[in-house]
Write an enzyme that holds these catalytic residues in place. Structure first.
Site, mmCIF file in Angstrom:
data_model
loop_
_atom_site.group_PDB
_atom_site.id
_atom_site.type_symbol
_atom_site.label_atom_id
_atom_site.label_comp_id
_atom_site.label_asym_id
_atom_site.label_seq_id
_atom_site.Cartn_x
_atom_site.Cartn_y
_atom_site.Cartn_z
ATOM 1 N N LYS A 1 -3.173 10.476 19.748
ATOM 2 C CA LYS A 1 -3.238 10.382 18.291
ATOM 3 C C LYS A 1 -2.961 11.762 17.731
ATOM 4 O O LYS A 1 -3.237 12.769 18.381
ATOM 5 C CB LYS A 1 -4.636 9.934 17.848
ATOM 6 C CG LYS A 1 -4.633 9.254 16.496
ATOM 7 C CD LYS A 1 -4.138 7.832 16.634
ATOM 8 C CE LYS A 1 -4.431 6.992 15.422
ATOM 9 N NZ LYS A 1 -4.379 5.562 15.752
HETATM 10 N N1 GLU Z 1 -1.512 3.618 14.610
HETATM 11 C C1 GLU Z 1 -1.513 2.337 15.220
HETATM 12 C C2 GLU Z 1 -2.812 2.092 15.982
HETATM 13 O O1 GLU Z 1 -3.844 2.663 15.692
HETATM 14 C C3 GLU Z 1 -0.261 2.078 16.041
HETATM 15 C C4 GLU Z 1 -0.015 3.041 17.154
HETATM 16 C C5 GLU Z 1 1.369 2.849 17.806
HETATM 17 O O2 GLU Z 1 2.066 1.927 17.438
HETATM 18 O O3 GLU Z 1 1.694 3.668 18.657
HETATM 19 O O4 GLU Z 1 -2.883 1.261 16.853
#
Ligand code: GLU
Length: 451
Positions: free
Chosen positions: A141
Site C-alpha cells: 500500500k
Molecule cells: N485499493 C484497493 C484495495 O484496497 C485495490 C487494490 C488493487 O487493486 O491493487 O483492495
C-alpha cells in the site's frame, strides 16, 4: 531459524480445542492475545487479527515474526510546485508487506490523516486479501499525506508524477503494482503509468492497474469492488436465509464503491433505506432511489439535502433498522461503543478496517454475520489482477468475461471461508485469516529462508 512443525501447521491438522480457545479470544479480553486499546492504530488492529490467526494455526514463533511486520517500508519527502509558484513539501510512503507469493499489489491513498502505521496495516490486509482470493500477489500500500480536494488538477498531476518518481525504485510489473484507493482514481493511475513509461522510454501498461480503458485498463475494473460485494451478499443472504428482494440495506459511503453497490443491490430487488457521504447520511425506511441521489449529489455536491429522505449522521446510519449494513467509507466505524446497537443481520465490510476487534466480538456474540474486509472487498484487486494479466499479454477481455471470472473467484473464496468457519467453529473473519495467513506461511516455508 524456523521451527516448521510441519505436522501441526495446516488448518486441518490444528487441534480443534486449541482453535476454539483462540477463537474465544475474540470474546474475552483476558484470553490468549491482548485486545488493542480503545483508539489503537490500524496496524495494532491488523497485528491483533493476525495474532488470532497465528494462534489458531499454531504458527511457529519464527513464522509469526516474519509475517507480522512488513518486509519493506519506503518513506519519502518531496517538493511539489503550487500553481502560485510556491513549493509544498509532502510526505509519502510505499510499504510492501509480503513478497512470498508474487509481486506486491495494493492501492495508493491520498489522505490528510494518513500515517505510516495506517499504510502498514493496509499493506498487511492486502497480503491476506490477495491470498484469500488466491491471487499470485503479496500485499502493498502507498499513500501521500495530502487532501486532494484542496489541490488543482495541475498540482495533483505534479504531485503524482513526483511521488511516482520517488517510489519508482520499488515499482515494476514484476515487482510492485499500484492501483487506486481513497483520494486517487484512474487519472492518477494514468499519470503514474506515463511517468514510469517516460523514465523507461517505452510504454509499460502493467505497471499500474485501475487505468482508463483507452490505455490498457480492464472493462469492469471501476465497479469491481462493488460487484464483488454484491456477489458475496447474494451468497451471504442465501446462507442466513434472507431473501435479497425483501432486504433493507444501509450503505455508509457514496463514493465509487458505495454508489455502485447501491445500484447493484437495487437491481437485485433489495431496498436501499440509507446512504451517506462525508457530510452526513440520508434515511427513508420506504426506500431511496440511488440514481436520483446520484443526480442530487451531482447538482449539490452531497447526498445530504436529498428531498425524499430525512437527514442523519454517519454514526446514526450504522444503527438503523435494516437487514444488511455495508460500511463502504472509513476504518474504525463499528466500535465497542456502538456495536451493541447495530441492528443489521449481515455486515459486509466494503471498506478496509471498519470494525474494531472489540466490536467484532460484540457482533459475533449477538449472532451477526460479518463478511470481513479481506474477503468482502477483494473484488477490486481481483479485477486488478485480470487487468495486469491482460496488460502483460496485450490481449484484452470483454466485460462479461471479466464479470464471470470475478464471480467465480468471489464465490470460491466465500465458500472456502464459510466452510473453514463452520469446520473450525470460528468467525468469518478468523476463517478468512486462517486461509490467507496459511497460504502465505506455506509459501514462506516452501521457499525457505535465504541464504
Ligand atoms: N485499493 C484497493 C484495495 O484496497 C485495490 C487494490 C488493487 O487493486 O491493487 O483492495
Amino acid at each position: 531459524m524456523f521451527e516448521p512443525k510441519q505436522g501441526r501447521f495446516g488448518v486441518v491438522s490444528v487441534d480443534h480445542k486449541a482453535g476454539r480457545s483462540a477463537a474465544f479470544a475474540l470474546l474475552n479480553d483476558e484470553e490468549v492475545a491482548p485486545m488493542p486499546a480503545k483508539r489503537e492504530s490500524a496496524f495494532a488492529i491488523a497485528q491483533f487479527q493476525f495474532d488470532c490467526a497465528a494462534d489458531l494455526l499454531d504458527l511457529s514463533p519464527c513464522l509469526r515474526q516474519v509475517l507480522r511486520v512488513p518486509e519493506r517500508e519506503l518513506s519519502v519527502h518531496f517538493p511539489v510546485k503550487r500553481d502560485d509558484g510556491s513549493i509544498m513539501v509532502l510526505q509519502g510512503f510505499r510499504v510492501q508487506h509480503s513478497l512470498s507469493r508474487g509481486p506486491t499489489k495494493g492501492g495508493i491513498r491520498y489522505h490528510p490523516q494518513l500515517d505510516l502505521d495506517d499504510v502498514r496495516a493496509l499493506a498487511m490486509w492486502m497480503t491476506w486479501k490477495c491470498a484469500v482470493a488466491n491471487l499470485p500477489y503479496g500485499g502493498a500500500k502507498g499513500g501521500v499525506l495530502v487532501d486532494p480536494k484542496l489541490l488543482s488538477p495541475g498540482e495533483l498531476e505534479r504531485l503524482t508524477r513526483r511521488y511516482t518518481t520517488e517510489i519508482s525504485i520499488q515499482l515494476g510489473p514484476e515487482k510492485d503494482i499500484p492501483a487506486p484507493d481513497m483520494g486517487t482514481n484512474e487519472q492518477t493511475m494514468a499519470w503514474m503509468m506515463d511517468t514510469i513509461s517516460m523514465h523507461k522510454g517505452y510504454t509499460v501498461p502493467a505497471i499500474v492497474t485501475g487505468k482508463p480503458i483507452n490505455i490498457g485498463g480492464s472493462h469492469g475494473r471501476n465497479e469491481a469492488t462493488a460487484r464483488g460485494v454484491s456477489f458475496l451478499l447474494v451468497e451471504a443472504a442465501r446462507h442466513v436465509g434472507l431473501p435479497l428482494d425483501r432486504a433493507k440495506v444501509a450503505i455508509q459511503g457514496f463514493g465509487k464503491v458505495g454508489a455502485s453497490t447501491a445500484r447493484f443491490l437495487h437491481d437485485m430487488g433489495a431496498t436501499i433505506v440509507a446512504l451517506s457521504d462525508s457530510r452526513g447520511a440520508i434515511y427513508n425506511p420506504n426506500g431511496i432511489s440511488s440514481t436520483q441521489v446520484q443526480r442530487h449529489k451531482g447538482l449539490t455536491g452531497s447526498v445530504v439535502g436529498y428531498p425524499e429522505a430525512e437527514t442523519l449522521t454517519n454514526a446514526e446510519l450504522l444503527e438503523l433498522p435494516c437487514d444488511i449494513l455495508v460500511p463502504a467509507a472509513l476504518s474504525h466505524q463499528i466500535t465497542r461503543e456502538n456495536a451493541s446497537r447495530v441492528q443489521a443481520r449481515v455486515i459486509c465490510e466494503a471498506a478496509n478496517g471498519p470494525t474494531t476487534p472489540e466490536a467484532d466480538a460484540i457482533l459475533h456474540d449477538r449472532g451477526r454475520f460479518v463478511l470481513p474486509d479481506i474477503l468482502a472487498n477483494a473484488g477490486g484487486v481481483t479485477v486488478s489482477y485480470f487487468e495486469w494479466v491482460q496488460g502483460l499479454q496485450s490481449f484484452f477481455w470483454q466485460e462479461p468475461e471479466v464479470n464471470a471470472q470475478l464471480e467465480k473467484v468471489m464465490s470460491t473464496a466465500f465458500r472456502q471461508v464459510l466452510r473453514t468457519a463452520q469446520e473450525r467453529n470460528v468467525t468469518m473473519r478468523n476463517a478468512a485469516y486462517l486461509i490467507g495467513v496459511e497460504r502465505v506461511a506455506q509459501a514462506v516455508l516452501t521457499r525457505g529462508i535465504y541464504p
